[in-house]
Scaffold this motif. Sequence first.
Motif, PDB file in Angstrom:
ATOM      1  N   THR A  74     -23.236 -12.593 -25.668  1.00 26.61           N
ATOM      2  CA  THR A  74     -22.573 -13.201 -26.812  1.00 26.61           C
ATOM      3  C   THR A  74     -21.261 -13.805 -26.327  1.00 26.61           C
ATOM      4  N   VAL A  75     -21.040 -15.070 -26.696  1.00 24.85           N
ATOM      5  CA  VAL A  75     -19.896 -15.798 -26.133  1.00 24.85           C
ATOM      6  C   VAL A  75     -19.489 -16.941 -27.051  1.00 24.85           C
ATOM      7  N   THR A  76     -18.220 -17.284 -27.001  1.00 20.09           N
ATOM      8  CA  THR A  76     -17.687 -18.447 -27.693  1.00 20.09           C
ATOM      9  C   THR A  76     -16.595 -19.060 -26.830  1.00 20.09           C
ATOM     10  N   GLY A  77     -16.182 -20.259 -27.183  1.00 21.03           N
ATOM     11  CA  GLY A  77     -15.119 -20.959 -26.453  1.00 21.03           C
ATOM     12  C   GLY A  77     -15.624 -22.266 -25.886  1.00 21.03           C
ATOM     13  N   SER A  78     -14.897 -23.327 -26.139  1.00 21.32           N
ATOM     14  CA  SER A  78     -15.315 -24.676 -25.723  1.00 21.32           C
ATOM     15  C   SER A  78     -15.043 -24.905 -24.242  1.00 21.32           C
ATOM     16  N   GLN A  79     -15.891 -24.331 -23.424  1.00 20.12           N
ATOM     17  CA  GLN A  79     -15.773 -24.444 -21.981  1.00 20.12           C
ATOM     18  C   GLN A  79     -17.149 -24.687 -21.377  1.00 20.12           C
ATOM     19  N   THR A  80     -17.174 -25.110 -20.124  1.00 20.83           N
ATOM     20  CA  THR A  80     -18.435 -25.302 -19.413  1.00 20.83           C
ATOM     21  C   THR A  80     -18.926 -23.953 -18.902  1.00 20.83           C
ATOM     22  N   ILE A  81     -20.220 -23.673 -19.145  1.00 17.50           N
ATOM     23  CA  ILE A  81     -20.842 -22.437 -18.672  1.00 17.50           C
ATOM     24  C   ILE A  81     -21.929 -22.796 -17.670  1.00 17.50           C
ATOM     25  N   THR A  82     -21.975 -22.036 -16.580  1.00 18.09           N
ATOM     26  CA  THR A  82     -23.009 -22.189 -15.562  1.00 18.09           C
ATOM     27  C   THR A  82     -23.690 -20.832 -15.368  1.00 18.09           C
ATOM     28  N   LEU A  83     -24.997 -20.864 -15.133  1.00 19.33           N
ATOM     29  CA  LEU A  83     -25.746 -19.640 -14.838  1.00 19.33           C
ATOM     30  C   LEU A  83     -26.067 -19.589 -13.356  1.00 19.33           C
ATOM     31  N   SER A  84     -25.918 -18.409 -12.765  1.00 16.26           N
ATOM     32  CA  SER A  84     -26.302 -18.177 -11.367  1.00 16.26           C
ATOM     33  C   SER A  84     -26.839 -16.757 -11.266  1.00 16.26           C
ATOM     34  N   SER A  85     -27.325 -16.395 -10.071  1.00 17.43           N
ATOM     35  CA  SER A  85     -27.819 -15.029  -9.875  1.00 17.43           C
ATOM     36  C   SER A  85     -27.498 -14.562  -8.468  1.00 17.43           C
ATOM     37  N   ASP A  86     -27.772 -13.281  -8.219  1.00 23.27           N
ATOM     38  CA  ASP A  86     -27.572 -12.726  -6.882  1.00 23.27           C
ATOM     39  C   ASP A  86     -28.800 -12.916  -5.998  1.00 23.27           C
ATOM     40  N   ASP A  87     -29.790 -13.669  -6.482  1.00 24.93           N
ATOM     41  CA  ASP A  87     -30.983 -13.950  -5.677  1.00 24.93           C
ATOM     42  C   ASP A  87     -30.651 -14.999  -4.621  1.00 24.93           C
ATOM     43  N   SER A  88     -31.429 -15.035  -3.554  1.00 26.78           N
ATOM     44  CA  SER A  88     -31.199 -16.046  -2.522  1.00 26.78           C
ATOM     45  C   SER A  88     -31.602 -17.426  -3.003  1.00 26.78           C
ATOM     46  N   SER A  89     -32.510 -17.498  -3.973  1.00 25.83           N
ATOM     47  CA  SER A  89     -32.908 -18.757  -4.594  1.00 25.83           C
ATOM     48  C   SER A  89     -33.439 -18.457  -5.991  1.00 25.83           C
ATOM     49  N   GLU A  90     -33.038 -19.263  -6.965  1.00 26.54           N
ATOM     50  CA  GLU A  90     -33.483 -19.023  -8.319  1.00 26.54           C
ATOM     51  C   GLU A  90     -33.618 -20.333  -9.088  1.00 26.54           C
ATOM     52  N   THR A  91     -34.403 -20.266 -10.160  1.00 29.87           N
ATOM     53  CA  THR A  91     -34.576 -21.384 -11.077  1.00 29.87           C
ATOM     54  C   THR A  91     -34.252 -20.885 -12.475  1.00 29.87           C
ATOM     55  N   PHE A  92     -33.427 -21.627 -13.200  1.00 28.15           N
ATOM     56  CA  PHE A  92     -33.135 -21.340 -14.594  1.00 28.15           C
ATOM     57  C   PHE A  92     -33.786 -22.426 -15.441  1.00 28.15           C
ATOM     58  N   ASN A  93     -34.620 -22.021 -16.390  1.00 32.03           N
ATOM     59  CA  ASN A  93     -35.312 -22.948 -17.282  1.00 32.03           C
ATOM     60  C   ASN A  93     -34.798 -22.764 -18.697  1.00 32.03           C
ATOM     61  N   LYS A  94     -34.340 -23.853 -19.293  1.00 31.60           N
ATOM     62  CA  LYS A  94     -33.866 -23.823 -20.676  1.00 31.60           C
ATOM     63  C   LYS A  94     -35.071 -23.908 -21.618  1.00 31.60           C
ATOM     64  N   VAL A  95     -35.130 -23.014 -22.604  1.00 25.99           N
ATOM     65  CA  VAL A  95     -36.186 -22.998 -23.604  1.00 25.99           C
ATOM     66  C   VAL A  95     -35.633 -23.664 -24.865  1.00 25.99           C
ATOM     67  N   GLY A  96     -36.334 -24.652 -25.387  1.00 26.80           N
ATOM     68  CA  GLY A  96     -35.871 -25.357 -26.574  1.00 26.80           C
ATOM     69  C   GLY A  96     -34.840 -26.413 -26.233  1.00 26.80           C
ATOM     70  N   SER A  97     -34.230 -26.972 -27.260  1.00 21.04           N
ATOM     71  CA  SER A  97     -33.305 -28.085 -27.049  1.00 21.04           C
ATOM     72  C   SER A  97     -31.877 -27.794 -27.481  1.00 21.04           C
ATOM     73  N   THR A  98     -31.606 -26.566 -27.920  1.00 16.75           N
ATOM     74  CA  THR A  98     -30.262 -26.224 -28.383  1.00 16.75           C
ATOM     75  C   THR A  98     -29.337 -26.016 -27.195  1.00 16.75           C
ATOM     76  N   ASP A  99     -28.169 -26.673 -27.255  1.00 20.74           N
ATOM     77  CA  ASP A  99     -27.144 -26.530 -26.226  1.00 20.74           C
ATOM     78  C   ASP A  99     -26.077 -25.534 -26.680  1.00 20.74           C
ATOM     79  N   TYR A 100     -25.324 -25.049 -25.741  1.00 20.44           N
ATOM     80  CA  TYR A 100     -24.197 -24.167 -26.025  1.00 20.44           C
ATOM     81  C   TYR A 100     -23.194 -24.905 -26.913  1.00 20.44           C
TER      82      TYR A 100
END
Length: 135
Positions: A74-100
């Motif tokens: 849960t988060v708020t605030g008009s800032q840029t958010i990026t997703l990352s992980s501790d994996d050596s390689s990962e893919t993030f897939n957005k479900v739907g069309s709603t943006d932050y």
Amino acid sequence: MAQTKIKSALVSDNAIDHAELAARYTEVQTITTQSGTINLDTSAYSIFRLTSALNGATTFNIQNMKTAQVIDITVTGSQTITLSSDDSSETFNKVGSTDYDGSAANLIQIICIDDNDSAAIYNYLIGTYTSDTTP
């Protein structure tokens, strides 16, 4: 050597409830950090609640996630958010069309599709929320 697995024959129906689940499925982490990299240890928490609006660019670094595990942020605030992980390689897939939407309270929900360290896959969706007793 001590046995570390439960045999299904020893577990009766409805014998395991919320109290027996691991922290990764039951605990909430309250986060006061408002920018930079925020590590989200999914071995210890399932919900990550940011208590203040973001005030700078933020990276949510997902750690220790397992296949089929779901987490909520849960988060708020008009800032840029990026997703990352501790994996050596990962893919993030957005479900739907709603943006932050930084002007509203947001729920970011992430499910781990594959926890393979060299090719992890995460699907995520975003929605705003507000208090409302009449869905």
